[in-house]
Design an enzyme around this catalytic site. Structure first.
Site, mmCIF file in Angstrom:
data_model
loop_
_atom_site.group_PDB
_atom_site.id
_atom_site.type_symbol
_atom_site.label_atom_id
_atom_site.label_comp_id
_atom_site.label_asym_id
_atom_site.label_seq_id
_atom_site.Cartn_x
_atom_site.Cartn_y
_atom_site.Cartn_z
ATOM 1 N N HIS A 118 -1.541 -0.820 4.739
ATOM 2 C CA HIS A 118 -2.018 0.289 5.365
ATOM 3 C C HIS A 118 -0.373 1.478 5.315
ATOM 4 C CE1 HIS A 118 -4.179 4.271 5.880
ATOM 5 N NE2 HIS A 118 -3.435 4.655 6.583
ATOM 6 N N SER A 119 -1.229 2.298 4.527
ATOM 7 C CA SER A 119 0.284 3.470 3.860
ATOM 8 C C SER A 119 1.964 2.358 3.240
ATOM 9 C CB SER A 119 0.811 4.226 4.800
ATOM 10 O OG SER A 119 1.240 5.501 4.400
ATOM 11 N N MET A 120 2.875 2.526 3.874
ATOM 12 C CA MET A 120 3.814 1.821 4.067
ATOM 13 C C MET A 120 3.373 -0.055 3.798
ATOM 14 S SD MET A 120 7.796 1.993 5.812
ATOM 15 C CE MET A 120 6.532 0.666 6.526
ATOM 16 N N ALA B 260 0.878 -1.061 2.356
ATOM 17 C CA ALA B 260 0.431 -1.926 1.675
ATOM 18 C C ALA B 260 1.456 -1.964 0.744
ATOM 19 C CB ALA B 260 -0.890 -0.688 1.059
ATOM 20 N N SER C 228 -4.302 -0.298 1.712
ATOM 21 C CA SER C 228 -5.206 0.731 2.689
ATOM 22 C C SER C 228 -3.833 2.114 2.706
ATOM 23 C CB SER C 228 -5.457 0.621 3.543
ATOM 24 O OG SER C 228 -5.883 1.600 4.561
#
Length: 252
Positions: A94-96, A98, A122
């Site tokens: 998720h975020s970083m 990803a 994500s």
């Protein structure tokens, strides 16, 4: 498998499932920790052996230096995961997390001839897209303001502010890592990429999320959820079902 791998400081295995047909490796967001994925690990227990990464510089690793370079963080993560590649493995970031999952997959494919069965990206725009961001250069109050923006109106996502302030060195380092990250031109993994995004995420437009399809020679899928940057906190049931179904389909 050697018991040494069980005690590595990088991996948290909240619900071990040694007989599961596949593993899921969860990569936290900037400033995040392995415990963020505890609910997902619990929901998937029995179906997948879930490994949750704990980066240096936070919680029980708070005395270790933060790795503020995403490429170096990916190098170390790929080495950490090598002993766990004895069965099909999917990545969820998720975020970083990803882009770290993406860079880790690139390294495993290039250097160790191992490809994840699927990469779930994500809450993050594609590596080929760029924005001029410098949150890591702000003062502490500026970083806290950014975190509040990302959490929207749900104060639960921020947690205790005193603890949050203690975590600021790790948060700043993570922001530096992801904000200075530049993907190699035309970088692409062989595994399919599933992109999950919120329709009101200030950090990722639908077009930026769709651009992930340029970074795989496998399949691509985009799923849009209602919500902002942390949309996954409000759609856990749907997302865990999505992960379970997609991973089981390729792990058979």
């Amino acid at each position: 498998m050697s018991e040494i791998t069980e005690s590595t400081s990088w991996v948290r295995r909240f619900h071990p499932a040694p007989d599961a047909p596949a593993r899921l490796v969860c990569f936290p967001h900037a400033g995040g920790s392995a415990s963020f994925y505890f609910p997902m690990s619990k929901a998937l227990s029995g179906d997948l052996d879930v490994l949750n990464l704990q980066y240096p510089g936070r919680q029980d690793r708070r005395h270790e230096p933060v790795i503020a370079d995403l490429g170096r963080l990916a190098d170390e993560t790929a080495e950490v995961l090598r002993p766990w590649l004895d069965r099909p493995v999917a990545f969820f970031g998720h975020s970083m997390g990803a882009v770290l999952a993406f860079e880790t997959a690139l390294r495993l494919e290039r250097e160790h001839a191992f490809s994840p069965v699927r990469l779930f990206a994500s809450g993050r725009r594609a590596p080929s897209t760029s924005r001029d961001e410098s949150v890591h250069l702000r003062d502490d109050e500026g970083i806290l303001a950014e975190l509040k923006l990302m959490s929207g109106t749900d104060a639960r996502l921020l947690g205790d502010e005193e603890i949050l302030r203690m975590s600021l060195p790790a948060i700043r380092g993570d922001y530096q890592a992801v904000e200075t990250y530049q993907a190699e031109p035309a970088a692409a993994v062989r595994c399919p990429i599933d992109v999950l995004t919120g329709d009101d995420d200030p950090k990722t437009t639908i077009a930026e999320a769709r651009a992930w399809q340029e970074h795989t020679t496998g399949g691509f899928d985009l799923t849009v959820f209602a919500g902002g940057h942390f949309f996954l906190a409000h759609h856990q049931k749907e997302i865990t079902a999505h992960i379970r179904n997609r991973t089981a389909a390729v792990a058979r």
